[in-house]
Design an enzyme around this catalytic site. Structure first.
Site, short mmCIF file in Angstrom:
data_model
loop_
_atom_site.label_atom_id
_atom_site.label_comp_id
_atom_site.label_asym_id
_atom_site.label_seq_id
_atom_site.Cartn_x
_atom_site.Cartn_y
_atom_site.Cartn_z
N TRP A 1 6.30 -5.71 1.29
CA TRP A 1 5.52 -6.62 0.47
C TRP A 1 6.29 -7.75 -0.20
O TRP A 1 5.78 -8.38 -1.12
CB TRP A 1 4.74 -5.82 -0.56
CG TRP A 1 5.56 -4.82 -1.34
CD1 TRP A 1 5.89 -3.55 -0.95
CD2 TRP A 1 6.14 -5.00 -2.63
NE1 TRP A 1 6.64 -2.93 -1.92
CE2 TRP A 1 6.81 -3.79 -2.96
CE3 TRP A 1 6.16 -6.05 -3.55
CZ2 TRP A 1 7.49 -3.61 -4.17
CZ3 TRP A 1 6.85 -5.87 -4.75
CH2 TRP A 1 7.50 -4.67 -5.05
N GLU B 1 1.68 3.11 -2.24
CA GLU B 1 1.20 4.15 -3.17
C GLU B 1 0.00 4.90 -2.60
O GLU B 1 -0.56 5.76 -3.26
CB GLU B 1 0.80 3.50 -4.51
CG GLU B 1 1.98 3.24 -5.43
CD GLU B 1 2.95 2.22 -4.88
OE1 GLU B 1 2.50 1.25 -4.22
OE2 GLU B 1 4.17 2.38 -5.07
N GLY C 1 0.81 -1.22 0.00
CA GLY C 1 0.00 0.00 0.00
C GLY C 1 0.84 1.26 0.00
O GLY C 1 0.34 2.33 0.34
N ASP D 1 10.77 6.02 -5.54
CA ASP D 1 10.04 4.75 -5.39
C ASP D 1 10.99 3.55 -5.37
O ASP D 1 10.66 2.48 -5.86
CB ASP D 1 9.02 4.60 -6.54
CG ASP D 1 7.88 3.66 -6.18
OD1 ASP D 1 7.89 3.11 -5.07
OD2 ASP D 1 7.01 3.45 -7.03
#
Lengths: 531, 258
Positions: free
Chosen positions: A238, A190, A188, A299
């Protein structure tokens, strides 16, 4: 009793019974039963290596398809199956799951989770696989639950909510079982979530501990977040971590701070985003951390598999942790205390000049995203990404799938709205140079590249290597390829008709070595052709 | 064709029109969701038209644009989108925030332009309404998607702004650039030039300049040469006079897919 069964199994060389249970001891000793594939990376050390050698540099050109299993759903098929004593367990798109006869691909059961309509995984309705213990399979779901299924029926044994999917918390990770704990990390990044790594009781589903990956008030590291930015700080977790039973430490990597491409409202290093966390397996307490990309603007999740290798370093035997990071550097750490030992670039990068002796990047100030666009290498998807690398102890090489993509990053403030994307603008690929990729064979200790096999496109699949001297790799244009682990020579390849978003596994049944890879919505099994 | 849109059975106008916060949010949503096709600043990309040109082929009212964004356009590459209503309005507010462009109305003669198009060889490579060649882009709707300045540039300097072949993050099946010029050199030294219809690590599929499909395994080739240039010749003033150019552009601008 279980130990006796295990010994018997070792003597026989192969499990013919499909009934035995997976104990924690078997997980620790997974390397001793290559006929199975018991964890996401095949063993706790994160090697994705198998000592099977029937498929080797001499025989690989005779690979042929044995079976295919259709998940019958669309989207990226990212599973790494688990294989236990003749049964293959996998997950699919939209939280489907299945158990197959690993010899024929015939289904034993199928499961599909009843998912709510409004789910917001950033990057597809994907799941990367199960973990197993005893007669239970553990799965982390897109609606942020952790569930246990019965291995024989696929029936749900327990189901617990970990977080609120309305706030864009999701799971895509394959869990890791350690002792009697099932460990998961949330997705999550983003959406401005506050990340965590959780442990649940394998028996009951009760939560045993949580490590918050964004340091809150009173936690060390909280001072690395300006104002209230920690509340929406991201730092998801993740990808499946690795584990050292001797140190009793779980090594779990974390992802980007939110918003990904705008940092002016979150001044500071933003701990524990983009870190390697070393957590006590029993308590979840932080033993040490190492942050790869402080105050990230690109990112650059550090969600790549930690590879645990014991080796000589400067004449001293050391327990190392090696990670080919999305930011383009190959890091070597001492995994007992997190000490930084080296970082070498393994491809083109412009965001940093180098990594200093303290392990911190010396950043390139010209590469800071602005409102009109700044070209930065690697792009947001990284020089490598979540797909698994493979360490082969025979060649002493690390095989890493890489991309040449550079992106034009723009940056602009964005108001936070719960459950909505929170990116701080966007990146687009460099329109002039079409990105391509390569599978690189790197010396994991020096970063020196031994060979590379060029891909036409950027990959989304990783590498499996074996004692047969073969590296199996899948690429985005649908080719599944067997390469010579020493030279990178193409031994065999097959076009599977859809992009590969996962990494192969291997197992053996009745003296026959299988290699399995997902592509499109199909799981394919290959073996040496026998008449 | 009127598609029912929830809450938009009748003509409504944008509740956040001109609102600067909405425009900002719309810009951010646009960049994250629409820019891969329509370009970072909505000026058109490899696949989607320029949205700053105040040229709305599928309806120009707020209701029409809302419908287009929500349902997509069947038969085109424009997909349906799952935005919340407030987000769609913010995007429309953003798109309406661009000053109307100066019109370079094509002053030429449309019919003369059509004649030039067929006689100067354009139709050898370009398809219009089902007639013409296959090598270049189909121009049946080019007037709807490209401004006059772009059309002029494409004729005079076709290499200047090539279709970028932006990678579609949702395209798992990897269809590559469509108008990349590629020359392959066979083991025997033969050179074949065309556009790559597909390519992967091991093979390449070309439509050659004679518009024949040619397939190769890369292991059988000496070389694959990629050129960042268009196969389309640059039409200088000697080849197409300024007056003829105006006629040609008038014809192209009239092509709206109807």
């Amino acid at each position: 009793m279980k130990k006796t069964v295990l010994l018997l199994g070792l003597l026989l060389g192969a499990w013919t019974s499909a009934q035995s249970q997976v104990s924690y001891e078997r997980l620790v000793g997974a390397a001793r039963e290559p006929q199975n594939w018991l964890t996401y990376s095949g063993r706790y050390s994160g090697w994705r290596y198998s000592s099977l050698d029937q498929i080797n540099t001499g025989s690989a050109s005779h690979l042929a398809m044995l079976w295919a299993f259709q998940v019958a759903d669309l989207g990226q098929f990212e599973t790494t199956p688990i294989v236990v004593d003749g049964v293959l367990y996998g997950t699919g798109q939209n939280d489907r799951a299945f158990a197959l006869d690993a010899r024929t691909g015939r289904a034993i059961w199928r499961y599909q989770r009843n998912l709510p309509e409004k789910l917001q995984p950033c990057c597809g309705m994907v799941n990367r696989g199960f973990a197993v213990l005893g007669d239970r399979l553990f799965m982390a779901t897109l609606d942020a639950h952790v569930i246990a299924l019965d291995t024989k029926t696929g029936n749900v044994v327990w189901d617990v909510m970990a977080a609120d999917y309305h706030q864009a918390y999701t799971f895509t990770v394959a869990p890791l079982v350690v002792k009697n704990e099932v460990i998961v990390g949330v997705s999550g990044g983003e959406y401005g979530i506050r990340g965590f790594v959780d442990a649940y009781s394998t028996a009951t589903g009760r939560r045993l501990w949580r490590f918050e990956t964004v340091a809150g008030p009173g936690q060390p590291g909280h001072e690395t977040w300006a104002g209230d930015s920690w509340k929406t700080g991201g730092a998801p977790a993740w990808i499946t971590g690795s584990y050292d039973p001797e140190l009793n430490l779980i090594f779990w990597p974390t992802g980007n701070p939110s918003p990904s491409n705008y940092g002016d409202d979150r001044h500071g290093d933003n701990l524990y985003s983009n870190c390697m966390l070393a957590l006590d397996a029993d308590t979840g307490r932080l033993k040490w951390y190492f942050q790869f990309t402080p105050h990230d603007l690109y990112d650059y999740d550090a969600t790549q598999i930690p590879v645990l290798i014991d080796a000589d370093w400067d004449g001293q035997s050391r327990k190392l942790l090696i990670q080919a990071n999305r930011n383009g550097f190959l890091y070597v750490l001492d995994r007992t205390d997190g000490k930084f030992l080296s970082a070498k670039r393994f491809g083109r990068l412009t965001w940093a000049k180098e990594i200093g002796p303290d392990g911190k990047p010396i950043v390139n100030k010209d590469a800071v995203p602005n409102a009109t666009g700044t070209e930065v290498c690697p792009g947001a998807l990284g020089l490598t990404n979540w797909f698994s690398p493979s360490y082969n102890p025979d060649t002493r090489l690390l095989y890493v799938a890489t991309s040449t993509e550079c992106d034009i990053f723009t940056s602009a403030p964005q108001p936070y709205r719960a459950g909505h994307d929170f990116l701080g603008s966007v990146y687009v690929p460099d329109p002039i140079r079409r990105p391509s990729g390569a599978l690189k064979a790197l010396d994991p200790f020096t970063g020196i590249e031994k060979w590379e096999f060029k891909y036409f496109s950027s990959p989304n699949g990783g590498a499996l290597s074996t004692a047969g001297g073969v590296v199996f790799a899948g690429e985005s244009d649908g080719n599944f390829i067997a390469l010579d682990a020493r030279t990178g020579r193409d031994l065999w390849h097959v076009q599977l008709g859809a992009a590969i978003y996962s990494t192969a596994i291997t197992y053996q049944l009745d003296g026959q070595q299988f290699v399995v890879i997902p592509a499109g919505s199909t799981l394919f099994a290959f073996a040496i052709f026998q008449q | 064709m009127a598609l029912p849109v929830k809450g938009l059975e009748k003509l409504v106008s944008n509740p956040v029109a001109g609102n600067s916060a909405a425009i900002k949010e719309g810009a951010s949503l646009f960049r994250a969701n629409c820019s891969p096709c329509h370009g970072l600043n909505a000026r058109g990309g490899g696949r989607g038209p320029d949205l700053t040109a105040n040229r709305w082929v599928h309806g120009s009212s707020d209701t029409d644009i809302f419908r287009t964004i929500t349902h997509g356009l069947p038969g085109t590459e424009m997909p349906a989108n799952g935005f919340e209503d407030s987000e769609t309005w913010a995007i429309i507010a953003y798109l309406r925030s661009f000053a109307p462009p100066k019109r370079h109305a094509a002053s030429g003669d449309r019919e003369k332009g059509e004649k030039i198009f067929s006689e100067s060889g354009c139709s050898r490579c370009h398809m219009v309404k089902g007639r013409g060649g296959l090598l270049g882009p189909d121009l049946s709707r080019v007037g709807a998607s490209r401004p006059v300045s772009y059309l002029i540039e494409s004729i005079r300097e076709p290499d200047k702004e090539l279709s970028t072949g932006m990678l579609d993050p949702n395209n798992h099946y990897g269809l590559p650039l469509v108008y990349d010029t590629v020359t392959v050199v066979t083991a025997g030294g033969q050179r074949i030039t065309g556009v790559a219809k597909n390519e992967d690590t091991f093979s390449i599929q070309l439509l050659d300049t004679d518009q024949h499909l040619k397939f190769f395994l890369k292991k059988d080739l000496k070389e694959v040469i990629r050129e960042r240039k268009s196969l389309m010749p640059a039409y200088s003033e000697e080849m197409v006079s300024p007056e003829e150019l105006q006629d040609l552009v008038a014809y192209l601008e009239s092509l709206r897919g109807d």
